[in-house]
Design a protein around this motif. Sequence first.
Motif, short mmCIF file in Angstrom:
data_model
loop_
_atom_site.label_atom_id
_atom_site.label_comp_id
_atom_site.label_asym_id
_atom_site.label_seq_id
_atom_site.Cartn_x
_atom_site.Cartn_y
_atom_site.Cartn_z
N GLY A 80 0.85 -1.31 -0.10
CA GLY A 80 0.11 -0.06 -0.08
C GLY A 80 0.84 1.24 0.06
N ALA A 81 1.03 1.70 1.27
CA ALA A 81 1.87 3.12 1.26
C ALA A 81 2.99 3.02 0.94
CB ALA A 81 1.59 3.71 2.73
N ASP A 82 3.63 1.80 1.10
CA ASP A 82 5.28 1.68 1.13
C ASP A 82 5.55 1.04 -0.46
OD1 ASP A 82 5.93 2.51 3.43
OD2 ASP A 82 6.10 0.56 4.27
N GLY A 83 4.48 0.72 -1.29
CA GLY A 83 4.68 0.06 -2.62
C GLY A 83 4.74 -1.24 -2.70
N ILE A 84 5.34 -1.59 -3.89
CA ILE A 84 5.54 -3.01 -4.20
C ILE A 84 6.84 -3.53 -3.65
CG2 ILE A 84 5.88 -4.70 -6.02
CD1 ILE A 84 3.69 -3.18 -7.65
N ARG A 85 6.82 -4.52 -2.71
CA ARG A 85 8.21 -5.23 -2.31
C ARG A 85 8.35 -6.61 -2.90
NH1 ARG A 85 9.32 -0.69 -1.29
NH2 ARG A 85 9.17 0.27 0.75
N ASN A 86 9.49 -7.10 -2.80
CA ASN A 86 9.99 -8.29 -3.38
C ASN A 86 10.71 -9.09 -2.18
OD1 ASN A 86 9.84 -6.82 -5.80
ND2 ASN A 86 10.05 -8.81 -6.77
N LYS A 87 10.31 -10.46 -2.00
CA LYS A 87 11.08 -11.18 -1.14
C LYS A 87 11.54 -12.37 -1.69
CE LYS A 87 9.81 -9.88 3.39
NZ LYS A 87 9.23 -10.32 4.87
N LEU A 88 12.84 -12.84 -1.72
CA LEU A 88 13.45 -14.20 -2.19
C LEU A 88 13.15 -15.11 -0.97
CD1 LEU A 88 16.66 -12.74 -3.75
CD2 LEU A 88 14.55 -13.55 -4.99
N VAL A 89 12.25 -16.14 -1.24
CA VAL A 89 11.96 -17.11 -0.11
C VAL A 89 12.56 -18.46 -0.69
CG1 VAL A 89 10.04 -18.45 0.79
CG2 VAL A 89 9.69 -15.99 -0.02
N PHE A 90 13.20 -18.94 0.36
CA PHE A 90 13.79 -20.47 0.13
C PHE A 90 12.86 -21.48 0.59
CE2 PHE A 90 16.26 -23.97 1.77
CZ PHE A 90 17.09 -24.13 0.70
N PHE A 91 12.66 -22.53 -0.23
CA PHE A 91 11.96 -23.60 0.19
C PHE A 91 12.71 -24.90 0.50
CE2 PHE A 91 9.35 -20.70 -1.78
CZ PHE A 91 7.60 -21.00 -1.09
N LEU A 92 12.35 -25.66 1.49
CA LEU A 92 12.88 -27.07 1.83
C LEU A 92 11.63 -27.82 1.69
CD1 LEU A 92 14.53 -29.56 2.62
CD2 LEU A 92 14.41 -28.87 4.69
N TRP A 93 11.32 -28.57 0.55
CA TRP A 93 10.47 -29.58 0.22
C TRP A 93 10.77 -31.04 0.76
CZ3 TRP A 93 5.25 -30.42 0.12
CH2 TRP A 93 4.88 -31.58 -0.82
N ALA A 94 10.27 -31.56 1.69
CA ALA A 94 10.76 -33.03 2.22
C ALA A 94 9.03 -33.48 2.61
CB ALA A 94 11.46 -32.87 3.34
N PRO A 95 8.34 -33.94 1.61
CA PRO A 95 7.21 -34.55 1.87
C PRO A 95 7.23 -35.87 2.89
CG PRO A 95 7.86 -35.10 -0.27
CD PRO A 95 8.94 -34.25 0.21
N ASP A 96 6.11 -35.70 3.52
CA ASP A 96 5.98 -36.84 4.33
C ASP A 96 5.85 -38.24 3.55
OD1 ASP A 96 5.93 -35.48 6.69
OD2 ASP A 96 3.80 -35.14 6.66
N THR A 97 5.63 -38.11 2.41
CA THR A 97 5.46 -39.43 1.46
C THR A 97 6.55 -39.98 1.02
OG1 THR A 97 4.80 -37.81 -0.52
CG2 THR A 97 2.97 -38.80 0.62
N ALA A 98 7.80 -38.85 1.28
CA ALA A 98 9.18 -39.39 0.56
C ALA A 98 9.56 -40.56 1.70
CB ALA A 98 9.99 -38.32 0.50
N ARG A 99 10.48 -41.18 1.07
CA ARG A 99 11.20 -42.15 2.13
C ARG A 99 12.09 -41.56 3.21
NH1 ARG A 99 14.19 -46.68 -2.01
NH2 ARG A 99 12.26 -47.99 -2.37
#
Length: 154
Positions: A80-99
């Motif tokens: 809003g008042a501060d405008g558009i921002r970006n964030k680089l987000v790191f994901f660790l995907w370790a699904p329960d269905t994996a070994r």
Amino acid sequence: MSSGVGADDACVNLFEEMKLRRKYAFIVYKIDGDQIVVDLALTAEESAALGSEASYEKFIAQMPEGEGRYGVFDFEYDTGADGIRNKLVFFLWAPDTARIKSRMLYASSKQAIRLRLNGINTEIQCTDPAELSFESVFEKLAPSDAKPVHKAAK
């Protein structure tokens, strides 16, 4: 805990292009033998052609049901008042269905890549598809008054 897995230089080089030149919308990494390598990268041009929602859908589609992955996604939101921002987000995907061995390998190898990717704002660990949902992730990374930036496909 160290797993002996290292991050390939191409992982860092693509990330730097993403961070400094905004050349990529997302990068997905996987463990191949004793190296973390780039699995897929979506360019900013390809993302603009798809639109922001379709780009995120493509990103989460790269997270296989039975295997782990790492990923970095460039999120945009409007404060809003501060405008558009970006964030680089790191994901660790370790699904329960994996070994269990696969989940342990991804968890213990995370630091090998995470320490080399300077400039990550937020880190999210996901074990099921609900945790990967846009709403769930956006709630964790953006201020409460922020709104997602939805860009239509070109």
